[in-house]
Design a protein around this motif. Structure first.
Motif, mmCIF file in Angstrom:
data_model
loop_
_atom_site.group_PDB
_atom_site.id
_atom_site.type_symbol
_atom_site.label_atom_id
_atom_site.label_comp_id
_atom_site.label_asym_id
_atom_site.label_seq_id
_atom_site.Cartn_x
_atom_site.Cartn_y
_atom_site.Cartn_z
ATOM 1 N N ALA A 254 0.808 -1.386 -0.066
ATOM 2 C CA ALA A 254 0.036 0.286 0.055
ATOM 3 C C ALA A 254 0.617 0.712 0.132
ATOM 4 N N ASP A 255 0.295 2.197 -0.456
ATOM 5 C CA ASP A 255 1.080 3.553 -0.857
ATOM 6 C C ASP A 255 2.039 3.858 -1.439
ATOM 7 N N ASP A 256 3.601 3.543 -0.361
ATOM 8 C CA ASP A 256 4.690 4.114 -0.841
ATOM 9 C C ASP A 256 5.351 2.858 -1.461
ATOM 10 N N ASP A 257 4.952 1.815 -0.627
ATOM 11 C CA ASP A 257 5.140 0.444 -1.217
ATOM 12 C C ASP A 257 5.527 -0.042 -2.891
ATOM 13 N N THR A 258 6.568 -0.494 -2.897
ATOM 14 C CA THR A 258 6.736 -0.947 -4.306
ATOM 15 C C THR A 258 6.857 -3.277 -4.413
ATOM 16 N N LEU A 259 6.836 -3.083 -5.583
ATOM 17 C CA LEU A 259 7.302 -4.104 -5.449
ATOM 18 C C LEU A 259 8.066 -4.718 -5.398
ATOM 19 N N ALA A 260 10.012 -3.859 -5.778
ATOM 20 C CA ALA A 260 10.878 -3.722 -5.145
ATOM 21 C C ALA A 260 11.210 -3.776 -3.553
ATOM 22 N N SER A 261 10.453 -2.559 -2.678
ATOM 23 C CA SER A 261 10.266 -2.899 -1.556
ATOM 24 C C SER A 261 9.857 -3.949 -0.939
ATOM 25 N N VAL A 262 9.126 -4.453 -1.383
ATOM 26 C CA VAL A 262 8.356 -5.285 -0.700
ATOM 27 C C VAL A 262 8.903 -6.584 -0.673
ATOM 28 N N VAL A 263 9.655 -6.965 -1.771
ATOM 29 C CA VAL A 263 10.503 -7.706 -2.111
ATOM 30 C C VAL A 263 11.608 -7.934 -0.766
ATOM 31 N N GLY A 264 12.052 -7.156 -0.771
ATOM 32 C CA GLY A 264 13.437 -6.719 0.064
ATOM 33 C C GLY A 264 13.545 -6.969 1.510
ATOM 34 N N HIS A 265 12.255 -6.043 1.854
ATOM 35 C CA HIS A 265 11.893 -6.365 3.279
ATOM 36 C C HIS A 265 11.425 -7.702 3.686
ATOM 37 N N SER A 266 10.782 -8.814 2.949
ATOM 38 C CA SER A 266 11.488 -10.162 2.710
ATOM 39 C C SER A 266 12.317 -10.851 2.633
ATOM 40 N N LEU A 267 13.078 -10.584 1.905
ATOM 41 C CA LEU A 267 14.575 -10.791 1.492
ATOM 42 C C LEU A 267 15.604 -10.447 3.332
ATOM 43 N N ARG A 268 15.339 -9.562 3.425
ATOM 44 C CA ARG A 268 16.410 -8.476 4.774
ATOM 45 C C ARG A 268 15.424 -9.167 6.487
ATOM 46 N N LYS A 269 14.740 -9.497 5.996
ATOM 47 C CA LYS A 269 13.891 -10.400 7.348
ATOM 48 C C LYS A 269 14.181 -12.068 7.977
ATOM 49 N N THR A 270 14.160 -12.769 6.799
ATOM 50 C CA THR A 270 14.937 -13.718 6.480
ATOM 51 C C THR A 270 15.912 -14.260 6.587
ATOM 52 N N GLY A 271 16.813 -12.904 6.310
ATOM 53 C CA GLY A 271 18.795 -12.583 6.143
ATOM 54 C C GLY A 271 19.292 -13.578 4.475
ATOM 55 N N GLU A 272 17.890 -13.566 3.620
ATOM 56 C CA GLU A 272 18.881 -14.150 2.380
ATOM 57 C C GLU A 272 18.823 -13.582 1.411
ATOM 58 N N THR A 273 20.248 -13.314 0.593
ATOM 59 C CA THR A 273 20.487 -12.277 -0.957
ATOM 60 C C THR A 273 20.118 -12.797 -2.443
ATOM 61 N N LEU A 274 19.896 -11.746 -2.573
ATOM 62 C CA LEU A 274 19.790 -11.971 -4.288
ATOM 63 C C LEU A 274 20.540 -11.109 -5.908
ATOM 64 N N SER A 275 20.588 -12.169 -6.453
ATOM 65 C CA SER A 275 21.358 -11.918 -7.743
ATOM 66 C C SER A 275 20.741 -11.672 -9.289
ATOM 67 N N VAL A 276 20.385 -11.022 -9.750
ATOM 68 C CA VAL A 276 19.580 -10.844 -11.039
ATOM 69 C C VAL A 276 20.734 -10.708 -12.280
ATOM 70 N N ALA A 277 20.356 -11.702 -13.417
ATOM 71 C CA ALA A 277 21.070 -11.880 -14.705
ATOM 72 C C ALA A 277 19.545 -11.430 -15.727
ATOM 73 N N GLU A 278 20.152 -10.183 -16.434
ATOM 74 C CA GLU A 278 19.041 -9.649 -17.670
ATOM 75 C C GLU A 278 19.946 -9.557 -19.066
ATOM 76 N N SER A 279 18.909 -9.812 -19.510
ATOM 77 C CA SER A 279 18.891 -9.847 -21.087
ATOM 78 C C SER A 279 17.726 -8.680 -21.425
ATOM 79 N N CYS A 280 16.922 -9.104 -21.996
ATOM 80 C CA CYS A 280 15.874 -7.927 -21.987
ATOM 81 C C CYS A 280 15.837 -6.675 -21.821
ATOM 82 N N THR A 281 15.667 -6.730 -20.233
ATOM 83 C CA THR A 281 15.832 -5.646 -19.020
ATOM 84 C C THR A 281 16.445 -4.745 -19.124
ATOM 85 N N GLY A 282 17.910 -5.076 -19.743
ATOM 86 C CA GLY A 282 18.776 -4.235 -19.672
ATOM 87 C C GLY A 282 19.209 -3.579 -18.609
#
Length: 415
Positions: A254-282
């Motif tokens: 809601a409000d100022d939340d973004t998909l990225a911020s919500v995902v980040g909150h979940s990862l921080r909560k569990t102490g997990e990390t993320l990396s990405v591999a992009e082609s068409c999104t550059g």
């Protein structure tokens, strides 16, 4: 009683300047509980402006003007307002003194044309401008109608609104009730589908619920009218909870939340990390993630593997699979996700490969075809999306990045 916002300036009609004043004033009127049903933009033409004033004064009790208060010949707001209500303009010496003082403070010479800014309708009160040379007015040309004028410069208008207009309106009895809103956000469901699910709530009188759609996202604005923000929140809370329950996983924040911020909150909560591999999104996915402050706690980085050689050398994609299935395939998406997770040593690897267009599509692999790979502690999976032809390249890229984040969000919530 209602208000109407009238923004004056040909530059607004031409799109040379973004009309942020309307948005600001709309938000401010809601804070005071003042409804407004119309906004008008009109060019620097006295006849058209006169026509707008005549219409607005018949359907609203508060008219708020921005723009057209400068010293040049095309600044005609006060002159036209006075003409509509049949009163003369009068020169106010205190305005001339204020303008002269400001010019002197800036080591500049006041020009004769600036005297025009001291002309206001007879009987109007001066709405002081602390920073600029163009004052506004507060005027009641007839019972039941109040007119405010502001310069078009947003910083000047906003300060004048806060320091003078708001206290004036409150002294007239406004501000006893406010309109407070919560914006609920959803991904993975269309506007019509969500509206059908929550149809009964769209008929509520207070709080009200209204659907919106924007760039693949659907929103429900829940607004309550109350005597305080606390009271409004209490009205909204049970409705918000029920809407979330109906939407299930399609609701993400809601409000100022973004998909990225919500995902980040979940990862921080569990102490997990993320990396990405992009082609068409550059790099668009990485940009969304790093727009969140503190994202370095969980986002370790990414690889933009636009060329197939980068997919092979940095992500370990099998060249035979590239030749057999093509870069835009479920096989390559999975290998990209596995590769970036392995190379960067993260809990999760997220990949995107697709055809953003407008060229490059074929009958079997059309523009808008996108594969997203997700590698995690329990293996890898991929997902196919067809975002459709006819959409712009930037929109396909945006949908791809947001959908990738949404996939990870759902995975984190349901594993």
């Amino acid at each position: 009683m209602s208000a109407e916002i009238i923004c004056v300036g040909t530059e607004l009609l031409l799109g040379n300047i973004l009309n942020s004043n309307s948005q600001y004033l709309a938000i401010e009127l809601a804070k005071l509980g003042i409804p407004h049903y119309y906004q008008t933009v009109v060019g620097d033409n006295p006849q058209r402006l006169k026509h707008v004033i005549e219409i607005a004064s018949q359907r609203a009790e508060i008219l708020i003007f921005t723009g057209g208060l400068g010293p040049t010949p095309d600044d005609l707001t006060c002159e036209t307002i006075a003409d509509v209500f049949g009163v003369p303009l009068v020169e106010r010496p205190e305005i001339i003194e204020d303008i002269a003082r400001k010019f002197q403070q800036r080591n500049r010479t006041m020009t004769p044309s600036n005297r025009k800014q001291a002309l206001i309708p007879k009987g109007a009160e001066i709405l002081p401008n602390p920073t600029g040379t163009a004052p506004g007015i507060i005027w009641q040309p007839r019972p039941g109608l109040t007119i405010f004028t502001f310069p078009g410069v947003p910083s000047e208008m906003q300060r004048m609104w806060e320091e003078t207009a708001v206290p004036y309106l409150k002294s007239q009895g406004w501000g006893k009730e406010i309109i407070y809103s919560r914006m609920l956000k959803f991904w993975g469901i269309g506007e019509s589908a969500l509206a059908e699910k929550v149809a009964a709530y769209l008929k509520l009188p207070n709080p009200t619920v209204a659907p919106y759609a924007s760039k693949g996202e659907v929103k429900l604005r829940v607004s309550a009218k109350a005597t305080s923000e606390t009271e409004a929140q209490e009205l909204i809370a049970p409705v918000e909870k029920q809407l979330q329950e109906i939407a299930g996983l399609d609701y993400y924040g809601a409000d100022d939340d973004t998909l990225a911020s919500v995902v980040g909150h979940s990862l921080r909560k569990t102490g997990e990390t993320l990396s990405v591999a992009e082609s068409c999104t550059g790099g668009g996915l990485g940009q969304m993630l790093t727009e969140v402050s503190g994202s370095s706690d969980y986002f370790w980085g990414g690889i933009i593997s636009y060329d197939n050689s980068v997919k092979e050398r940095l992500l370990g994609v099998n060249p035979e699979d590239l030749a057999k299935f093509g870069a835009v395939s479920t096989t390559v998406a999975e290998q990209m996700a596995l590769g970036v997770r392995s190379r960067l040593g993260t809990s999760w690897g997220l990949s995107i490969t697709g055809i953003a267009g407008p060229g490059g599509g074929t009958q079997t692999k059309p523009v808008g075809l996108v594969y997203i790979g997700l590698a995690g502690p329990n293996g890898v999976e991929s997902f196919e999306y067809r975002f459709g032809t006819g959409r712009s390249r930037s929109f396909v890229r945006h949908l791809s990045a947001c959908t990738a984040l949404d996939l990870l969000r759902r995975k984190l919530l349901t594993r």
